[in-house]
Scaffold this motif. Sequence first.
Motif, short mmCIF file in Angstrom:
data_model
loop_
_atom_site.label_atom_id
_atom_site.label_comp_id
_atom_site.label_asym_id
_atom_site.label_seq_id
_atom_site.Cartn_x
_atom_site.Cartn_y
_atom_site.Cartn_z
N UNK A 172 -8.64 6.94 83.18
CA UNK A 172 -7.29 7.40 82.89
C UNK A 172 -6.47 7.55 84.17
N UNK A 173 -7.11 8.01 85.25
CA UNK A 173 -6.40 8.13 86.52
C UNK A 173 -5.92 6.75 86.99
N UNK A 174 -6.79 5.77 86.89
CA UNK A 174 -6.41 4.42 87.30
C UNK A 174 -5.28 3.89 86.44
N UNK A 175 -5.34 4.18 85.15
CA UNK A 175 -4.31 3.68 84.23
C UNK A 175 -2.96 4.35 84.51
N UNK B 216 -23.76 15.88 92.02
CA UNK B 216 -22.47 15.75 91.33
C UNK B 216 -21.52 14.89 92.15
N UNK B 217 -21.46 15.12 93.44
CA UNK B 217 -20.57 14.34 94.30
C UNK B 217 -20.95 12.87 94.26
N UNK B 218 -22.24 12.58 94.26
CA UNK B 218 -22.72 11.19 94.18
C UNK B 218 -22.25 10.54 92.88
N UNK B 219 -22.35 11.24 91.76
CA UNK B 219 -21.94 10.68 90.48
C UNK B 219 -20.43 10.50 90.41
N UNK B 220 -19.69 11.43 90.99
CA UNK B 220 -18.23 11.31 90.98
C UNK B 220 -17.76 10.15 91.85
N UNK B 221 -18.37 9.97 93.02
CA UNK B 221 -17.97 8.85 93.86
C UNK B 221 -18.27 7.53 93.17
N UNK B 222 -19.41 7.43 92.52
CA UNK B 222 -19.73 6.22 91.78
C UNK B 222 -18.71 5.96 90.68
N UNK B 223 -18.26 7.02 90.01
CA UNK B 223 -17.25 6.86 88.96
C UNK B 223 -15.93 6.38 89.55
N UNK B 224 -15.57 6.89 90.72
CA UNK B 224 -14.34 6.43 91.37
C UNK B 224 -14.40 4.94 91.64
N UNK B 225 -15.48 4.49 92.25
CA UNK B 225 -15.63 3.07 92.59
C UNK B 225 -15.65 2.22 91.32
N UNK B 226 -16.35 2.69 90.32
CA UNK B 226 -16.46 1.96 89.05
C UNK B 226 -15.09 1.73 88.41
N UNK B 227 -14.16 2.65 88.65
CA UNK B 227 -12.83 2.55 88.05
C UNK B 227 -11.77 2.02 89.01
N UNK B 228 -12.20 1.47 90.12
CA UNK B 228 -11.26 0.84 91.04
C UNK B 228 -10.44 1.80 91.86
N UNK B 229 -10.90 3.04 91.99
CA UNK B 229 -10.20 4.04 92.79
C UNK B 229 -10.85 4.12 94.18
N UNK B 230 -10.03 4.33 95.19
CA UNK B 230 -10.55 4.50 96.55
C UNK B 230 -10.98 5.95 96.74
N UNK B 231 -12.26 6.20 96.98
CA UNK B 231 -12.69 7.59 97.20
C UNK B 231 -12.21 8.10 98.56
#
Length: 277
Positions: A108-111, A134-149
Motif C-alpha cells: 500500500x505504501x508503494x501504491x 522483526x527488523x529483518x522481516x520488515x526490511x525484506x518486506x520493503x525490498x519485496x515491495x520495491x521500497x528503498x529501506x
Amino acid sequence: MRPPGPVADADGPSRSSQQETVRPVLLGASLKLYLDVDASVAWATSLAEIARAHPAVVAGDVRLFILPSLPALDRVITAVAGSPISVGAQDLFWAERGAYTGAVSGADLARLGCRYVEVGHAERRHVFGEDDAIIRRKLAAAVRNGLTPVLCVGEETQQEADLAGETCIAQIESAIADADDLDDLVVAYEPEWAIGQAEPAAPEHVTAVVAQLRSHLARRGLAGAAVIYGGSAKPGLLSTLSSGVDGLFLGRFAHEPQAFASIIDEAVGTHREGEEP
C-alpha cells in the motif's frame, strides 16, 4: 542500485564521463510524531517550494526525501508532487495482507507513491519492542515491495569508533539477511547516545564509523549504498564530515523549512566521492 542519469556541468562534460565520480548528497528528514497532518502538509509545501527553486536540488546534486507520519502520507505526497522530493514512510509491517490490526502494508505504501521506508530506528526498538528478527522481516518486506529501506544502525552507548563500527556492521548483516535482490539501500548511522541531544556525535567519530560501514558494504557488493548520518544532525555539521559520509538524516532540526534550506546550501559546498547510490 538505481543511479540517475549523468549530471551535466554548465561548461564541461557530464560527471559520469569524468574520471572521478561525484556522489550526490542525500538529505532526509523524519517528522516522527511532532507535527499534526495540517502542519505536516504546510511544512512539505514550503519544502517543495525551496526544492523547486534550488539549482543543486533541481540538478540532482542534492537529493531530498521526507518521512511524514503515516496519516499525513497521502496529503504530503500530493503537496510535493512535481517537485524533486521523494517521500517515504516511518514504518511498515512485514506482511502485505492478513489479520494484522493496525499494520501498514508495504504494498500500500508503494501504491501511494512512497519510495523510501524507515526500518530499525532505535525508538522502534525501545518503545515498540522491535528486535533484530522483526527488523529483518520488515526490511525484506520493503525490498519485496520495491521500497528503498532507510536502515538505522547505531551503538547504544558512547564507545570507540572501531567497536561502534563492529556493532553497526552486525546490525546491517542481521537486517539484510532475508532481503532477496537487495539493490537499493540507505544506511543511516545514528548512534543511540546522540539521538535527541543538543549536539551530534563528533565529526571524527562519525567519519571513522562510516568509513568502516562503507568498506563492509563494498565487500558485500553494496558499494552504491548511501551511508548518511543521523543523531541530532543539524546545520553546520555536514561541512565538517568527510566525503565518505553521503549526507544527513535529520530530525527536529529540519522541522523549520529555512533550517532545512540552510543545510541544502551547506551541502552544495561538500564533495562526495565514489560510486553514485
